[in-house]
Design a protein around this motif. Structure first.
Motif, short mmCIF file in Angstrom:
data_model
loop_
_atom_site.label_atom_id
_atom_site.label_comp_id
_atom_site.label_asym_id
_atom_site.label_seq_id
_atom_site.Cartn_x
_atom_site.Cartn_y
_atom_site.Cartn_z
N PHE A 382 33.67 35.93 39.11
CA PHE A 382 34.25 37.07 38.79
C PHE A 382 35.02 37.94 39.84
O PHE A 382 36.17 38.61 39.47
CB PHE A 382 32.95 38.14 38.75
N ASP A 383 34.66 37.51 41.22
CA ASP A 383 35.25 38.20 42.12
C ASP A 383 36.75 37.69 42.54
O ASP A 383 37.57 38.14 43.20
CB ASP A 383 34.63 38.32 43.84
N ARG A 384 37.05 36.59 41.78
CA ARG A 384 38.36 35.95 41.73
C ARG A 384 39.21 35.99 40.57
O ARG A 384 40.44 35.57 40.64
CB ARG A 384 38.32 34.35 42.03
N ASP A 387 42.87 37.84 35.37
CA ASP A 387 43.56 38.09 34.20
C ASP A 387 43.05 39.35 33.72
O ASP A 387 41.93 39.93 33.68
CB ASP A 387 42.92 37.26 33.19
N PRO A 388 44.07 40.41 33.35
CA PRO A 388 43.55 41.93 33.14
C PRO A 388 42.97 41.97 31.96
O PRO A 388 42.12 43.09 31.46
CB PRO A 388 45.00 42.77 32.87
N TYR A 389 43.23 41.04 30.89
CA TYR A 389 42.17 40.91 29.66
C TYR A 389 40.71 40.60 29.95
O TYR A 389 39.80 40.95 29.06
CB TYR A 389 42.95 39.90 28.79
N ALA A 390 40.51 39.90 30.90
CA ALA A 390 39.10 39.25 31.15
C ALA A 390 38.09 40.16 31.97
O ALA A 390 36.93 40.46 31.51
CB ALA A 390 39.15 38.05 32.16
N ILE A 391 38.71 41.10 32.75
CA ILE A 391 37.79 41.77 33.81
C ILE A 391 37.03 42.73 32.96
O ILE A 391 35.91 42.90 33.30
CB ILE A 391 38.83 42.53 34.63
N PRO A 392 37.48 43.86 32.10
CA PRO A 392 36.85 44.78 31.23
C PRO A 392 35.59 43.91 30.38
O PRO A 392 34.97 44.82 29.88
CB PRO A 392 37.89 45.43 30.64
N LEU A 393 36.09 42.77 29.88
CA LEU A 393 35.26 42.03 28.82
C LEU A 393 34.16 41.25 29.47
O LEU A 393 33.35 40.63 28.88
CB LEU A 393 35.96 41.27 27.98
N TRP A 394 34.25 40.93 30.86
CA TRP A 394 33.32 40.04 31.64
C TRP A 394 31.86 40.76 31.32
O TRP A 394 31.76 41.95 31.31
CB TRP A 394 33.81 40.01 32.68
N PRO A 395 30.74 39.74 31.05
CA PRO A 395 30.72 38.02 30.97
C PRO A 395 31.00 37.86 29.60
O PRO A 395 30.92 36.47 29.47
CB PRO A 395 29.64 37.97 31.61
#
Length: 540
Positions: A382-384, A387-395
């Motif tokens: 996560f800390d690497r 992608d702007p699409y990934a960060i708010p939808l993690w995990p």
């Protein structure tokens, strides 16, 4: 030697993600000089062309898919001189060069948008899609952004909303404005005159919107959410009738084709994200007066059973007609096929039979960097994430970073990609699959895929032939016939992990050799070991 102006028809295109291919200057990010240094390797695969994901000046909020200057190279990647050197070297190696064109939207830092947003009267006031709010101040309609939320962003200078189908920093351009269409055709002429051989057109069906700004209807209950976005994305809940795939787009594509015709041998491949993609592909590629080919998403999902593949091929044959597809198993936006399709399969054998599938179909092929090595989807902590699409939808979603990690050239800490920590980490599992490791192992997947590609390129029926499905009695097998210049070639694919047998309902003239697969035929009975393919010429 006569130049093949239709090289793209049945051609194989190697997709390069520039940030992750080769870093030549030690900043952890791939660049044009790095790509040029590895073109000999790409040419050795037997492909016809390279496609470069965006290299234009950009703030990189969506990694180049937010362009702030359409006619210059981002300093991160190099200079126009570096790009010209890349083209010259590619052409020396008989490789065509295709580049992305991201024209449905620009960056909000593009001078065009900065001017457009100043007021309603400036020369570029109509270059983007602006609309007044509803009386209650809410957005003009229910259109959604693929990246989440409303597709409308309030601008306090114009006191209007602007449309963004993607990030808020990617305002949509107004293709109803003649000056916008001319500006983009001029932009593409600029690159054609610099020697590029074609364009991959990002979101090619997003150029026009309905001037009436009508609300999109909901997907009827019981009907599939077909657009291709994950089903947890509200974007899939609408039928996208008014915001994309408008009929006016066909006239613009004809204008574009006239430009391409001024440069014989150039080509276009359009990316189509649509509720009914095959219908749109037929519209956009038929008749020889619009796009040359369209990128198909049918094998970029998780489905890969023999029944699913047969359904895809039947739909392609029935709907697309004389249109031309471009097949792919992986790209920079989806989980790599070795994980998505091959997670529970033999990691050395399955990638080869999957590649045989798309190399045997009517159409062109895109091969994504590292696919020839059998790279699985990389794990990115996560800390690497970038992608702007990934960060708010993690995990729930891990985004697109896992398919964008650096190419692995050797078994060193950074995979030979860079001398410093790369922009995305190299997955340790990739190191043993590096180019150098596989080149040194005669039994490695790289050699087998290289052999298969070179062999396929010498089979006119597989490159140019017509297509029909065949029935070989065993439905665990995928069978088809390619026909060209009086020759009919039978292709049978065993994409399972078990030996399969089938009765052949036709007479075999001769088996084709040299592709690297094994099989045996006893009379009309075919025995195919796990993950093997059979090719033969049919007799009359």
């Amino acid at each position: 030697m006569t130049q093949n102006l239709n090289w793209w028809k049945g051609g194989i295109i190697y997709q390069i993600y520039p940030r992750s291919f080769m870093d030549s200057n030690g900043d952890g990010i791939g660049d044009l000089v790095g790509i040029t240094s590895k073109l000999e390797y790409v040419a050795s695969l037997g492909v016809d062309a390279i496609w470069l994901s965006p290299i234009f000046t950009s703030p990189m909020k969506d990694f180049g898919y937010d362009v702030s200057d359409y006619c210059d190279i981002d300093a991160m990647f190099g200079t126009l001189s570096d790009f010209k050197a890349l083209i010259d070297r590619a052409h020396e190696l008989n490789l065509k060069v295709m580049i992305d064109q991201v024209i449905s939207h620009s960056s909000d830092q593009h001078p065009w948008f900065e001017e457009s947003r100043q007021d309603k009267l400036n020369p570029k006031a109509d270059w983007y899609v602006w609309s007044d709010p509803k009386p209650d101040g809410s957005p003009p309609n229910n259109w959604l952004s693929i990246f989440g939320g409303s597709a409308w962003k309030w601008d306090s200078r114009r006191l209007q909303y602007y449309l963004h189908n993607f990030l808020e920093s990617q305002p949509d351009m107004n293709f109803h404005c003649p000056d916008v269409r001319k500006a983009h055709l001029d932009n593409m002429r600029f690159w054609l005159e610099h020697g590029v051989d074609g364009f991959r057109l990002d979101t090619v069906n997003f150029y026009f919107h309905s001037l009436g700004l009508e609300d999109n209807p909901a997907v009827p209950e019981g009907e599939p959410k077909t657009l291709g976005a994950p089903e947890d994305n509200p974007y899939t809940y609408q039928r996208h009738v008014y915001d994309i795939s408008r009929p006016e787009n066909l006239d613009f594509l004809k204008e574009l084709r006239l430009l391409m015709n001024e440069f014989p041998g150039s080509t276009t491949v359009g990316e189509i994200g649509d509720d009914f993609p095959l219908k749109r592909m037929a519209q956009y590629t038929s008749g020889g007066d619009k796009l040359h080919m369209a990128y198909t998403f049918d094998f970029l999902n998780k489905f890969h059973s023999p029944d699913y593949i047969r359904d895809v091929l039947a739909n392609m044959q029935n709907i697309v007609g004389d249109g031309w597809p471009c097949w792919a198993l992986s790209n920079h936006d989806v989980v790599r096929s070795c994980t998505r399709w091959g997670e529970n399969e033999d990691p050395k054998a399955y990638p080869l039979i999957a590649m045989a599938l798309i190399l045997s179909l009517r159409g062109s092929v895109c091969l994504y960097q590292g696919e020839e090595l059998g790279l699985p989807e990389a794990e990115v902590p996560f800390d690497r994430l970038q992608d702007p699409y990934a960060i708010p939808l993690w995990p729930v979603s891990k985004g697109r970073d896992g398919c964008r990690t650096p190419m692995v050239w050797n078994n060193t800490y950074h995979g030979g990609f860079s001398t410093v920590e790369p922009w995305l980490p190299v997955d340790d599992r990739h190191l043993a699959l590096s180019v150098a490791e596989q080149e040194a192992d005669p039994s490695a997947l790289l050699h087998k895929i290289r052999q298969l590609i070179h062999w396929r390129q010498k089979q006119p029926a597989l490159v140019n032939g017509e297509f029909e499905q065949a029935d070989v009695s065993n439905h665990d097998l995928v069978a088809l016939i390619r026909s060209y210049d009086g020759q009919r070639v039978l292709v049978v694919l065993n994409m399972t992990g078990q030996t399969q047998a089938a009765e052949l309902p036709m007479n075999i003239s001769q088996p084709l050799e040299g592709h690297g697969f094994s099989s045996s035929v006893d009379g009309k009975r075919l025995i195919l070991p796990a993950y093997q393919a059979y090719y033969s010429v049919l007799s009359e």
